[in-house]
Design a protein around this motif. Structure first.
Motif, PDB file in Angstrom:
ATOM      1  N   TRP A  10      -8.175  35.964  76.903  1.00 53.99           N
ATOM      2  CA  TRP A  10      -9.249  35.064  77.340  1.00 53.99           C
ATOM      3  C   TRP A  10      -9.434  33.915  76.361  1.00 53.99           C
ATOM      4  O   TRP A  10      -9.708  32.781  76.761  1.00 53.99           O
ATOM      5  CB  TRP A  10     -10.557  35.829  77.537  1.00 53.99           C
ATOM      6  CG  TRP A  10     -10.504  36.684  78.757  1.00 53.99           C
ATOM      7  CD1 TRP A  10     -10.423  38.049  78.798  1.00 53.99           C
ATOM      8  CD2 TRP A  10     -10.470  36.242  80.119  1.00 53.99           C
ATOM      9  NE1 TRP A  10     -10.340  38.477  80.105  1.00 53.99           N
ATOM     10  CE2 TRP A  10     -10.368  37.394  80.937  1.00 53.99           C
ATOM     11  CE3 TRP A  10     -10.498  34.998  80.728  1.00 53.99           C
ATOM     12  CZ2 TRP A  10     -10.314  37.324  82.325  1.00 53.99           C
ATOM     13  CZ3 TRP A  10     -10.438  34.946  82.108  1.00 53.99           C
ATOM     14  CH2 TRP A  10     -10.353  36.089  82.889  1.00 53.99           C
TER      15      TRP A  10
ATOM     16  N   CYS B   6      -7.058  32.505  74.632  1.00 53.32           N
ATOM     17  CA  CYS B   6      -5.969  31.563  74.917  1.00 53.32           C
ATOM     18  C   CYS B   6      -6.283  30.725  76.147  1.00 53.32           C
ATOM     19  O   CYS B   6      -6.033  29.516  76.161  1.00 53.32           O
ATOM     20  CB  CYS B   6      -4.662  32.323  75.115  1.00 53.32           C
ATOM     21  SG  CYS B   6      -3.951  32.999  73.601  1.00 53.32           S
ATOM     22  N   LEU B   7      -6.835  31.364  77.179  1.00 54.51           N
ATOM     23  CA  LEU B   7      -7.219  30.609  78.379  1.00 54.51           C
ATOM     24  C   LEU B   7      -8.291  29.570  78.061  1.00 54.51           C
ATOM     25  O   LEU B   7      -8.237  28.443  78.547  1.00 54.51           O
ATOM     26  CB  LEU B   7      -7.713  31.561  79.471  1.00 54.51           C
ATOM     27  CG  LEU B   7      -6.671  32.487  80.099  1.00 54.51           C
ATOM     28  CD1 LEU B   7      -7.333  33.407  81.109  1.00 54.51           C
ATOM     29  CD2 LEU B   7      -5.545  31.695  80.748  1.00 54.51           C
TER      30      LEU B   7
ATOM     31  N   GLY C  19      -7.020  26.370  76.671  1.00 55.89           N
ATOM     32  CA  GLY C  19      -6.215  25.525  77.555  1.00 55.89           C
ATOM     33  C   GLY C  19      -4.836  26.068  77.874  1.00 55.89           C
ATOM     34  O   GLY C  19      -4.085  25.439  78.617  1.00 55.89           O
TER      35      GLY C  19
ATOM     36  N   ARG D 215      -2.246  28.700  79.717  1.00 58.78           N
ATOM     37  CA  ARG D 215      -2.350  29.283  81.049  1.00 58.78           C
ATOM     38  C   ARG D 215      -1.336  30.402  81.209  1.00 58.78           C
ATOM     39  O   ARG D 215      -0.284  30.404  80.587  1.00 58.78           O
ATOM     40  CB  ARG D 215      -2.145  28.230  82.131  1.00 58.78           C
ATOM     41  CG  ARG D 215      -0.832  27.533  82.082  1.00 58.78           C
ATOM     42  CD  ARG D 215      -0.805  26.347  83.045  1.00 58.78           C
ATOM     43  NE  ARG D 215       0.426  25.613  82.871  1.00 58.78           N
ATOM     44  CZ  ARG D 215       1.445  25.680  83.698  1.00 58.78           C
ATOM     45  NH1 ARG D 215       1.374  26.422  84.773  1.00 58.78           N
ATOM     46  NH2 ARG D 215       2.542  24.997  83.477  1.00 58.78           N
TER      47      ARG D 215
ATOM     48  N   ILE E  14       1.412  32.235  83.286  1.00 60.93           N
ATOM     49  CA  ILE E  14       2.381  31.856  84.303  1.00 60.93           C
ATOM     50  C   ILE E  14       2.843  33.081  85.097  1.00 60.93           C
ATOM     51  O   ILE E  14       2.839  33.073  86.312  1.00 60.93           O
ATOM     52  CB  ILE E  14       3.600  31.157  83.672  1.00 60.93           C
ATOM     53  CG1 ILE E  14       3.148  29.864  83.025  1.00 60.93           C
ATOM     54  CG2 ILE E  14       4.686  30.897  84.697  1.00 60.93           C
ATOM     55  CD1 ILE E  14       4.218  29.159  82.235  1.00 60.93           C
TER      56      ILE E  14
END
Length: 84
Positions: A50, A52-53, A56, A58, A60
């Motif tokens: 979370w 890392c999200l 910014g 994402r 994959i």
């Protein structure tokens, strides 16, 4: 404390805590002129995922780490290479 061979699908990284790993990833992103394109992040590290999200990055393709024989969960936080 953290270590990385390379923050990529072919590299591997280890850290004592998820916070250490997040600092390593952010440091690698700030140091590199290129974007962090892809690396393997086991979803067992939910707060790191979370984080890392929120920074910014994402997701994959979700993947699962599988083992032949008895599996021993590693201590600390780790990002396996593609070859693992």
């Amino acid at each position: 404390m953290a270590y990385t061979c390379a923050v990529s699908a072919l590299g591997h990284s280890v850290a004592q805590t998820e916070a250490d790993m997040q600092a390593l990833l952010l440091g690698a992103a700030a140091y590199s002129s290129e974007e962090l394109l892809s690396f393997h992040l086991p979803l067992r590290y939910a707060s790191l995922f979370w984080g890392c999200l929120q920074e910014g990055l994402r997701a994959i393709k979700p993947l699962a780490v599988m083992a032949v024989g008895e599996y021993q969960s590693p201590e600390g936080c780790w990002l396996p290479s593609f070859r693992y």
